[in-house]
Write a protein that holds these residues in place. Structure first.
Motif, short mmCIF file in Angstrom:
data_model
loop_
_atom_site.label_atom_id
_atom_site.label_comp_id
_atom_site.label_asym_id
_atom_site.label_seq_id
_atom_site.Cartn_x
_atom_site.Cartn_y
_atom_site.Cartn_z
N LEU A 276 11.58 -24.66 -12.54
CA LEU A 276 12.86 -24.63 -12.17
C LEU A 276 13.15 -22.58 -12.14
O LEU A 276 13.60 -21.98 -11.05
N PHE A 277 12.36 -22.20 -13.19
CA PHE A 277 12.74 -20.21 -13.35
C PHE A 277 11.65 -20.34 -11.68
O PHE A 277 12.02 -19.20 -11.17
N ALA A 278 10.06 -20.52 -11.60
CA ALA A 278 9.80 -20.11 -10.51
C ALA A 278 10.72 -20.43 -9.00
O ALA A 278 10.28 -19.75 -7.98
N ILE A 279 11.03 -22.13 -8.97
CA ILE A 279 11.97 -22.26 -7.70
C ILE A 279 12.64 -21.01 -7.38
O ILE A 279 13.44 -20.44 -6.31
N VAL A 280 13.78 -20.93 -8.94
CA VAL A 280 14.94 -19.67 -8.63
C VAL A 280 14.68 -18.19 -8.38
O VAL A 280 15.06 -17.76 -6.88
N ALA A 281 13.18 -18.04 -9.00
CA ALA A 281 12.40 -17.09 -8.44
C ALA A 281 12.32 -16.53 -7.32
O ALA A 281 12.79 -15.95 -6.26
N LEU A 282 11.62 -17.59 -6.46
CA LEU A 282 10.98 -18.06 -5.91
C LEU A 282 12.26 -17.61 -4.14
O LEU A 282 12.46 -16.90 -3.28
N LEU A 283 13.31 -18.45 -4.50
CA LEU A 283 14.59 -18.56 -3.33
C LEU A 283 14.97 -17.19 -3.80
O LEU A 283 15.50 -16.57 -2.52
N THR A 284 14.97 -16.32 -4.85
CA THR A 284 15.46 -14.95 -4.28
C THR A 284 15.52 -14.40 -4.36
O THR A 284 15.38 -13.20 -3.40
N LEU A 285 13.33 -14.59 -4.41
CA LEU A 285 12.71 -13.03 -3.54
C LEU A 285 12.69 -12.69 -2.01
O LEU A 285 12.94 -12.49 -1.38
N ALA A 286 13.15 -14.97 -1.74
CA ALA A 286 13.02 -14.56 -0.33
C ALA A 286 14.17 -14.20 0.51
O ALA A 286 14.07 -13.32 2.18
N GLN A 287 15.57 -14.40 -0.11
CA GLN A 287 16.31 -13.82 0.23
C GLN A 287 17.12 -12.44 -0.09
O GLN A 287 17.35 -11.63 1.24
N TRP A 288 16.30 -11.94 -0.85
CA TRP A 288 16.31 -10.26 -1.16
C TRP A 288 15.25 -9.27 0.16
O TRP A 288 15.75 -9.01 1.12
N GLN A 289 14.00 -10.39 1.01
CA GLN A 289 13.17 -10.19 2.08
C GLN A 289 14.02 -10.26 3.00
O GLN A 289 13.91 -9.49 3.94
N LEU A 290 14.86 -11.65 3.26
CA LEU A 290 15.58 -12.09 4.17
C LEU A 290 16.61 -10.29 4.70
O LEU A 290 17.12 -10.38 5.49
N ARG A 291 16.95 -9.62 3.73
CA ARG A 291 18.02 -8.59 4.01
C ARG A 291 17.53 -8.04 5.01
O ARG A 291 18.02 -7.64 5.40
N LYS A 292 16.52 -7.16 5.41
CA LYS A 292 15.93 -6.53 6.29
C LYS A 292 15.96 -7.11 7.64
O LYS A 292 16.71 -6.30 8.89
N ARG A 293 16.47 -8.47 7.48
CA ARG A 293 17.09 -8.76 9.33
C ARG A 293 18.60 -9.14 9.20
O ARG A 293 18.92 -9.34 10.61
N PHE A 294 19.02 -9.44 8.06
CA PHE A 294 20.39 -9.38 8.13
C PHE A 294 21.27 -9.23 7.53
O PHE A 294 22.15 -8.88 8.12
N VAL A 295 21.29 -8.06 7.31
CA VAL A 295 21.81 -7.03 6.39
C VAL A 295 21.21 -5.95 7.12
O VAL A 295 20.73 -5.13 7.37
N PHE A 296 23.05 -5.24 7.66
CA PHE A 296 22.94 -4.51 8.49
C PHE A 296 22.19 -2.98 8.00
O PHE A 296 21.54 -2.55 8.98
#
Length: 300
Positions: A276-296
């Motif tokens: 569970l910790f690994a899944i949450v960490a990976l999804l949070t990291l993925a969302q954080w990386q996507l900010r460069k594309r979707f966050v103005f």
């Protein structure tokens, strides 16, 4: 002869003051995050039987059992369905409500309070009430019966159980995301909309080209909060469906609870906690990386 420099220079005093300010936070992270995480990993390498009072080192055996667990794939699938459904419906409804409640109308404050009030209601009390409403002879089917519709037993059918739990959770927490998005909307400069109207931009084009980019940091924040909360859901499942029917609503946290506290497999439960910790960490990291594309504000 050159005079010796004092030990407590301005730079050292500032460094000490900064260290003292962050020390409580660092101590909290160490005691309540890193130390428990290390203990859970240590327990996952053991077979701990509380009833027999045994604690045996098994190495990677629990992780091998994890790979051979036939129940784990449907559990992960149920967790993914719940998380995806909650994120899509929660964020969509929260954004819609925020846009509607951002209007300057009479009595709008009362509506904001009304939609936010479920957030402060006790989670268990909220879930119990919805449990009664969703029964075969509950309030929802009573309303449907007045319209000549025979409603199902919402929580006892695989086709409707997961959807029912998602709806209950959406209505419970949509107010929090709504308030965050509403605050972001009120921070968008009015001059941008005035300039867009002068250029002939439609309302939809203003929303797509001005509103969404300007509130994209808050959308990222709410999405991270909602995803993490969705993967940690427990009380709603325990009260409404107990993971049933079958394993259709058995999410990962509830399965972890079953293995640990019902079947007394503390070592295997710790292994599931690591997953569970690994899944949450990976999804949070993925969302954080996507900010460069979707966050103005992060776009180059």
């Amino acid at each position: 002869m050159q005079e010796a420099r004092p030990f407590w220079t301005l730079a050292r005093r500032e460094a000490l003051a900064g260290g003292l300010f962050v020390a409580p936070q660092l101590a909290g992270v160490l005691v309540f995050v890193l130390a428990p995480l290390a203990l859970v990993f240590w327990y996952s390498l053991h077979e701990w039987n509380v009833l027999a009072n045994t604690f045996e080192f098994t190495g990677a055996q629990n992780y091998q059992d994890l790979l051979q667990d036939a129940t784990l794939p449907p559990v992960l699938a149920a967790s993914a369905v719940f998380a995806a459904g909650l994120v899509v419906f929660n964020l969509s409804l929260a954004l819609l409500l925020a846009v509607l409640l951002n209007q300057k109308l009479v009595g709008i404050t009362a509506f904001r309070t009304l939609f936010f009030s479920p957030v402060v209601v006790s989670l268990v009390a909220w879930t119990i009430v919805w449990g009664f409403l969703l029964q075969a002879n509950g309030g929802i089917n009573g309303v449907l019966k007045l319209a000549g519709i025979e409603g199902p037993n919402w929580l006892r059918m695989p086709a409707t159980a997961m959807a029912s739990v998602i709806v209950v959770q959406v209505f419970k927490n949509v107010g929090l995301n709504m308030i965050l998005l509403l605050a972001a909307l009120q921070g968008v400069p009015r001059e941008l909309y005035e300039a867009a109207r002068i250029d002939g931009a439609s309302a939809w084009r203003q929303f797509r080209r001005i509103t969404l980019p300007m509130i994209s940091p808050t959308i990222l924040l709410t999405s991270v909060i909602t995803v993490v909360g969705a993967l940690q859901v427990f009380a709603q499942i325990a009260v409404l469906t107990q993971g049933g029917p079958g394993h259709s609503t058995t999410v990962l946290v509830y399965y972890l609870y079953q293995q640990t506290f019902q079947f007394h497999r503390f070592g295997y439960g710790s292994t599931l906690a690591i997953v569970l910790f690994a899944i949450v960490a990976l999804l949070t990291l993925a969302q954080w990386q996507l900010r460069k594309r979707f966050v103005f504000h992060e776009q180059s």
